[in-house]
Scaffold this motif. Structure first.
Motif, mmCIF file in Angstrom:
data_model
loop_
_atom_site.group_PDB
_atom_site.id
_atom_site.type_symbol
_atom_site.label_atom_id
_atom_site.label_comp_id
_atom_site.label_asym_id
_atom_site.label_seq_id
_atom_site.Cartn_x
_atom_site.Cartn_y
_atom_site.Cartn_z
ATOM 1 N N ASP A 81 0.814 -1.216 0.000
ATOM 2 C CA ASP A 81 0.000 0.000 0.000
ATOM 3 C C ASP A 81 0.851 1.272 0.000
ATOM 4 O O ASP A 81 0.316 2.374 -0.017
ATOM 5 C CB ASP A 81 -0.965 0.007 1.185
ATOM 6 C CG ASP A 81 -0.254 0.041 2.532
ATOM 7 O OD1 ASP A 81 0.988 -0.098 2.567
ATOM 8 O OD2 ASP A 81 -0.950 0.193 3.563
ATOM 9 N N HIS A 84 3.984 1.529 -4.896
ATOM 10 C CA HIS A 84 3.067 1.227 -5.997
ATOM 11 C C HIS A 84 3.833 1.049 -7.302
ATOM 12 O O HIS A 84 4.318 2.015 -7.897
ATOM 13 C CB HIS A 84 2.047 2.346 -6.157
ATOM 14 C CG HIS A 84 0.915 2.271 -5.191
ATOM 15 N ND1 HIS A 84 -0.177 3.120 -5.250
ATOM 16 C CD2 HIS A 84 0.686 1.442 -4.139
ATOM 17 C CE1 HIS A 84 -1.022 2.812 -4.267
ATOM 18 N NE2 HIS A 84 -0.512 1.807 -3.580
ATOM 19 N N ASP A 105 -2.361 -1.914 -8.530
ATOM 20 C CA ASP A 105 -1.703 -2.052 -7.236
ATOM 21 C C ASP A 105 -2.648 -2.651 -6.200
ATOM 22 O O ASP A 105 -3.846 -2.805 -6.433
ATOM 23 C CB ASP A 105 -1.217 -0.675 -6.750
ATOM 24 C CG ASP A 105 -0.059 -0.145 -7.580
ATOM 25 O OD1 ASP A 105 0.997 -0.792 -7.576
ATOM 26 O OD2 ASP A 105 -0.214 0.904 -8.230
ATOM 27 N N GLU A 106 -2.053 -3.027 -5.077
ATOM 28 C CA GLU A 106 -2.757 -3.494 -3.887
ATOM 29 C C GLU A 106 -3.688 -4.663 -4.192
ATOM 30 O O GLU A 106 -3.290 -5.638 -4.835
ATOM 31 C CB GLU A 106 -3.455 -2.308 -3.206
ATOM 32 C CG GLU A 106 -2.441 -1.241 -2.770
ATOM 33 C CD GLU A 106 -3.044 -0.138 -1.942
ATOM 34 O OE1 GLU A 106 -3.891 -0.430 -1.077
ATOM 35 O OE2 GLU A 106 -2.659 1.038 -2.145
#
Length: 440
Positions: A81, A84, A105-106
């Motif tokens: 988090d 990225h 991402d994530e």
């Protein structure tokens, strides 16, 4: 070049608050140097500013370049988090698509990565090696004999065929014939196209308009292939990546599947072909090493062949940097960095460190025979949660092609060693790695 070198090394940027020092050149000049002359300029900036330095490069803006293993480990081990990769790779969005595993991402990345990993299980990869070796042997038999030729385009043809057969799973000859030239053109995009992605007003003119038309034609063919594949009766028996993606998550949209396929094409085609081109280029100029590697090919010594490819990837990294954008302020390499800064672990610089690789300028496959190198010293596939999903396929393909080539022909160099040049986001031999092929 002398003028560029003077501008690149004689002016400094006073340290900006919270950022390491770096060159003071205008952002456009820094961008051109870093994107098109990276193997030349990165070591000069390292010598000038140290192992951690700041550049300004479009479209990322402020970016911090790293190369020490301990600093790179901080990046690869960083929280998903905060670090990225999707944002760091944003420049590729217009071609790879919003669903590309390289650009998200994530949680979205975790889900997409899990789906794609299901298509790259060990039993699938081991079954692909004979297919690649046969494809390569058929193409090598068509190479010119006793006359100079550029081997890189020929290796691109082999790598594209591997993608079409193993990743896309296309079997219809008419569609293959239509796809091949279009995908070759798509892969050969140059840095000038990136400028159009930064300045959208260019999209309606010149090379940018032609690129968009090309991309639309490729997308039409891919969507047609996806639609056909959804309807086949033997989907569960197929071993290609597209079929396995459909089995793993049939609810995926056509757009998601298209983006996965284009990502695997662009990440796996040019990189593998260019690595092999550099490998053959360097082996041809080292007769004793070439003889040792040929013996490995004849004896099915895949371990030594893989070590040879890994050493070529160390000396001639095709991808020059890894990218991570900071979503939150964090401390990296001894600096408290603000959100928005992009971190660029430099593959070029990391692979040249003498404290990681003794006699780093020498081509020595034996480095990779005694176990893996220390973490974060050899990073052609990135690392951490974002390590390249196609790394295993790339190594299988490279070993199989190298084996097919060296069993079939002897190699002789043409002229002096070639300089690297930038093509899209990769570093390739400027003249195509010219060689002479001699029948055995």
């Amino acid at each position: 070049m002398a003028v560029i070198e003077r501008f690149a090394t004689d002016r400094e940027l006073p340290p900006t608050e919270q950022l390491p020092p770096g060159p003071r050149l205008p952002a456009l000049i820094q961008s051109i140097l870093f994107l098109t002359h990276n193997p030349w300029i990165a070591p000069r900036w390292q010598r000038r500013y140290g192992d951690v330095f700041t550049i300004t490069v479009a479209p990322a803006g402020r970016a911090v370049v790293l190369n020490r293993p301990e600093h790179i480990r901080e990046v690869f081990a960083g929280a998903a988090d905060t670090f990225h990769a999707g944002e760091g790779n944003a420049i590729l969005g217009p071609i790879m698509g919003e669903h590309s595993v390289l650009l998200i991402d994530e949680e979205a990345h975790r889900v997409a990565r899990k789906r794609i990993m299901a298509a790259f299980r060990g039993e699938s990869i081991s079954g692909w090696a004979p297919i690649v070796e046969q494809l390569a042997a058929e193409r090598v038999a068509e190479w010119p004999v006793r006359e100079p030729f550029a081997v890189h385009p020929r290796l691109n043809d082999i790598s594209l065929e591997v993608i079409l057969r193993i990743v896309f799973g296309v079997s219809d000859e008419a569609r293959l014939a239509e796809m091949r030239p279009l995908l070759q053109r798509l892969i050969r995009i140059g840095p000038v196209i990136f400028v159009g992605w930064v300045y959208p007003q260019l999209q309606r003119v010149g090379p940018w308009r032609r690129f968009n038309e090309l991309k639309a034609r490729v997308d039409d063919l891919l969507y047609a292939e996806i639609a056909d594949r959804r309807g086949v009766a033997d989907l569960g028996e197929r071993t290609d990546v597209l079929s396995k993606l459909l089995i793993a998550a049939p609810e995926q949209t056509d757009a998601e599947l298209r983006d996965h396929l284009i990502t695997l094409l662009l990440a796996g085609h040019e990189t593998t072909a260019s690595t092999l081109a550099w490998t053959l280029h360097d082996l041809a100029r080292r007769p004793q090493l070439l003889a040792r590697v040929r013996r490995a090919a004849e004896e099915d010594d895949d371990e030594y062949l893989e070590a040879t490819v890994k050493e070529a990837m160390r000396l001639r990294p095709v991808i020059r940097n890894v990218a991570r954008a900071l979503a939150k302020p964090t401390r990296v390499a001894g600096y408290d960095l603000p959100a928005g800064v992009v971190l660029l672990p430099s593959i070029v610089l990391a692979h040249r460190r003498e404290d990681s690789f003794a006699d780093a300028a020498q081509f020595r496959p034996e480095r990779f025979l005694d176990g893996s190198p220390p973490p974060a010293t050899w990073i052609p596939f990135g690392g951490g949660l974002r390590r390249c999903l196609g790394a295993s396929l790339a190594m299988v393909e490279a070993v199989a092609v190298l084996k097919a080539v060296l069993r079939a022909v002897d190699l002789a160099p043409v002229g002096r060693s070639e300089r690297p040049k930038t093509r899209n986001i990769t570093t390739v031999p400027a003249r195509g790695a010219r060689l002479v092929s001699l029948p055995r």
